[in-house]
Design a protein around this motif. Structure first.
Motif, PDB file in Angstrom:
ATOM      1  N   CYS A 432       0.851  -1.190   0.000  1.00 44.32           N
ATOM      2  CA  CYS A 432       0.000   0.000   0.000  1.00 44.32           C
ATOM      3  C   CYS A 432       0.886   1.239   0.000  1.00 44.32           C
ATOM      4  O   CYS A 432       1.726   1.423   0.899  1.00 44.32           O
ATOM      5  N   PHE A 434       1.669   5.449  -0.116  1.00 46.01           N
ATOM      6  CA  PHE A 434       1.168   6.720   0.397  1.00 46.01           C
ATOM      7  C   PHE A 434       2.113   7.841  -0.032  1.00 46.01           C
ATOM      8  O   PHE A 434       3.323   7.624  -0.243  1.00 46.01           O
ATOM      9  N   ALA A 451      -1.088   4.153  -8.251  1.00 48.13           N
ATOM     10  CA  ALA A 451      -2.126   3.835  -7.243  1.00 48.13           C
ATOM     11  C   ALA A 451      -1.591   4.201  -5.866  1.00 48.13           C
ATOM     12  O   ALA A 451      -1.178   3.354  -5.057  1.00 48.13           O
ATOM     13  N   VAL A 452      -1.597   5.510  -5.591  1.00 47.44           N
ATOM     14  CA  VAL A 452      -1.008   6.045  -4.363  1.00 47.44           C
ATOM     15  C   VAL A 452      -2.097   6.812  -3.607  1.00 47.44           C
ATOM     16  O   VAL A 452      -2.867   7.567  -4.205  1.00 47.44           O
ATOM     17  N   ASN A 453      -2.135   6.619  -2.293  1.00 46.36           N
ATOM     18  CA  ASN A 453      -3.055   7.358  -1.421  1.00 46.36           C
ATOM     19  C   ASN A 453      -2.371   8.645  -0.963  1.00 46.36           C
ATOM     20  O   ASN A 453      -1.304   8.601  -0.322  1.00 46.36           O
ATOM     21  N   LEU A 455      -2.008  11.977   1.250  1.00 48.39           N
ATOM     22  CA  LEU A 455      -2.361  12.545   2.551  1.00 48.39           C
ATOM     23  C   LEU A 455      -1.932  14.007   2.564  1.00 48.39           C
ATOM     24  O   LEU A 455      -0.732  14.302   2.491  1.00 48.39           O
ATOM     25  N   ARG A 471      -6.602   8.471   8.632  1.00 49.42           N
ATOM     26  CA  ARG A 471      -6.979   7.760   7.396  1.00 49.42           C
ATOM     27  C   ARG A 471      -5.859   6.853   6.916  1.00 49.42           C
ATOM     28  O   ARG A 471      -6.110   5.891   6.183  1.00 49.42           O
ATOM     29  N   PHE A 472      -4.621   7.148   7.287  1.00 50.28           N
ATOM     30  CA  PHE A 472      -3.511   6.260   6.930  1.00 50.28           C
ATOM     31  C   PHE A 472      -3.719   4.875   7.541  1.00 50.28           C
ATOM     32  O   PHE A 472      -3.587   3.847   6.865  1.00 50.28           O
ATOM     33  N   THR A 475      -6.811   2.989   5.946  1.00 43.46           N
ATOM     34  CA  THR A 475      -6.499   2.418   4.630  1.00 43.46           C
ATOM     35  C   THR A 475      -5.564   1.229   4.764  1.00 43.46           C
ATOM     36  O   THR A 475      -5.720   0.211   4.069  1.00 43.46           O
ATOM     37  N   HIS A 479      -6.068  -2.800   3.651  1.00 44.24           N
ATOM     38  CA  HIS A 479      -5.123  -3.458   2.754  1.00 44.24           C
ATOM     39  C   HIS A 479      -4.569  -4.731   3.385  1.00 44.24           C
ATOM     40  O   HIS A 479      -4.481  -5.778   2.719  1.00 44.24           O
TER      41      HIS A 479
END
Length: 489
Positions: A432, A434, A451-453, A455, A471-472, A475, A479
């Motif tokens: 996952c 970030f 495909a990166v979240n 913040l 939220r980290f 998520t 995962h």
């Protein structure tokens, strides 16, 4: 002497506390105080504002209204007129009910300047108190129970024919007369004494029944058997279960003589034949005429059979190390990154952003790796460890299986030496990703393609950090639940 209460205040107090209000004749009793029914209260009747005459409701009028407040006003007025009682007017209903029942503490219709009648204090004598207390303490017995007790009482005083024959005192005629006279006396006593203690009579009858009871069996007689003794059965059972011990295997101890004095030259008596048998040592052997291989392996190496394998000592085995279940998070080592080993504990553990420069100014020391203790549960009583590194080259193949998250900057050289030939698309399928940035910073184009979240933190509003960094973990938990369920989280 205290201030005597007025009739309206007493009525309101008794209605709120749900106490009994007694009407007797032309008087209304509030405990020890009494008022006439026609006494006027200080509650004003509704009137035309142009009229200058004040009229007040009587105590009987208000009490009757409260008893029939559930009726429709027209029905209530007709019923009050039929009983020759003044009715409460319609405009006063709502305000009067609210004040009397305690919903409001004040009312505009109360005239504080009205002249009120003084209540009469009622004195109760000591005899009246004793009568009330005796009536209240008297047990309640139903009529059927009273008739039953009367029948038992009359039957108990009768003398039967058999008792007359045994006692030989009176004849049957005299017996019938005595029984009838006793029954008449009992009925006369009952009619003149209504306060008969029936509970005492019932207790007396119960005691007579208890005295007549006889125990047929007790807990001792239940365990006794007339046709069988359990002693032989129990002894035979024990003898069958306990194994017999043979006395042939034991040698009778010989009586010891006088202890002999110790002699250092008399050691041969302590030598036994099997002293060196367990160690397989030949004290009379020699290595003369043997080659080195024979010396190392021994004479009987080839002659050993499978039967001698049980005498060999087991070869110690090194225990297999258990595989770690601690998740690993990779962060960038670049000096321009907002997250590093200096402030990763503040960001991911305390959920508060502290810049790298602030940590350096406070004298923080950079560690090779950081172990985060994530707090979970309703009261944060459970902690889960997470390992944070910034040098992926130090990870082994087993460690890469525990990598669950990575913070990326958007540079392709960051993935040099990573598995899957450093291809970000394939790496982010199992890890996952970030990206941490400030709200005024522009998002890198390559980050938007992967495909990166993302913040986004505020530079000045620190109260928003907990929601963004929370939220980290949300998520990451989703995962790991699908991709890494074998790890601890």
């Amino acid at each position: 002497m205290g201030i005597l209460p007025d009739p309206l205040s007493l009525l309101r107090k008794y209605i709120i506390s749900n106490e009994d209000i007694v009407e007797r004749g032309n008087l209304i009793f509030f405990g020890e105080f009494s008022f006439s029914k026609n006494v006027k209260t200080n509650y004003l009747m509704w009137r035309d504002p142009r009229a200058g005459i004040k009229e007040y409701y009587t105590l009987e009028c208000l009490l009757y209204f409260l008893k029939n407040v559930h009726l429709v006003h027209a029905v209530y007025v007709r019923q009050a007129a039929a009983e020759n009682i003044l009715a409460v007017r319609r405009p006063d209903r709502t305000q009067l009910v609210a004040y009397i029942t305690g919903k409001t503490s004040d009312c505009s219709s109360i005239d504080s300047s009205a002249i009120l009648e003084i209540p009469t204090r009622v004195k109760r004598t000591h005899d009246d108190d004793e009568i009330v207390n005796s009536v209240s303490k008297r047990p309640r017995i139903e009529y059927a129970q009273i008739q039953k007790v009367r029948l038992q009482l009359s039957t108990r005083l009768e003398v039967t024919k058999a008792e007359v024959m045994v006692a030989n005192i009176k004849s049957e005629v005299d017996q019938g007369c005595v029984a009838n006279s006793n029954r008449y006396k009992i009925n006369e006593y009952y009619d003149n004494n209504n306060d008969l203690d029936f509970r005492a009579i019932l207790d007396d009858d119960m005691n007579n029944l208890i005295h007549q009871e006889r125990q047929s069996r007790t807990r001792t007689t239940v365990l006794q058997s007339n046709g069988k003794t359990f002693y032989g059965s129990v002894i035979s059972l024990f003898q069958a279960k306990v194994p017999k011990v043979s006395t042939d295997t034991y040698e009778v101890a010989k009586p010891m003589g006088k202890p002999q004095p110790y002699s250092r030259y008399d050691q041969e008596k302590f030598i036994t034949n099997n002293e060196l048998e367990d160690f397989k040592i030949d004290t009379t052997g020699t290595y003369q005429g043997m080659i080195l291989k024979s010396v190392v392996e021994g004479k009987n190496t080839c002659a050993r059979t499978s039967n001698d394998s049980s005498q060999l000592l087991p070869i110690p085995r090194t225990p297999a190390t258990s595989k770690s279940r601690t998740p690993i998070i990779i962060i960038p080592a670049a000096p321009t990154s907002l997250i590093s080993l200096y402030n990763v504990r503040d960001l991911l553990q305390d959920l508060k952003f502290v810049s790298v420069q602030q940590k350096k100014d406070t004298g923080a020391v950079r560690e090779n790796e950081v172990i985060l203790q994530r707090r979970k549960g309703d009261d944060n009583s459970v902690t889960v460890p997470y390992r944070v590194v910034d040098d992926p080259s130090r990870l082994s193949a087993a460690d890469w299986d525990n990598v669950v998250a990575a913070f990326v900057l958007g540079n392709a050289w960051q993935f040099k030496g990573w598995p899957r030939e450093g291809n970000p698309a394939e790496i982010f399928a199992t890890i996952c990703a970030f990206h941490l940035k400030l709200e005024e910073m522009k998002l890198d184009v390559r980050i938007s393609r992967w495909a990166v979240n993302v913040l986004t933190l505020s530079r000045t509003k620190r109260h928003l950090d907990r929601g963004v960094l929370g939220r980290f973990w949300e998520t990451l938990d989703k995962h790991m639940m699908t991709k890494k369920p074998h790890l601890r989280f």
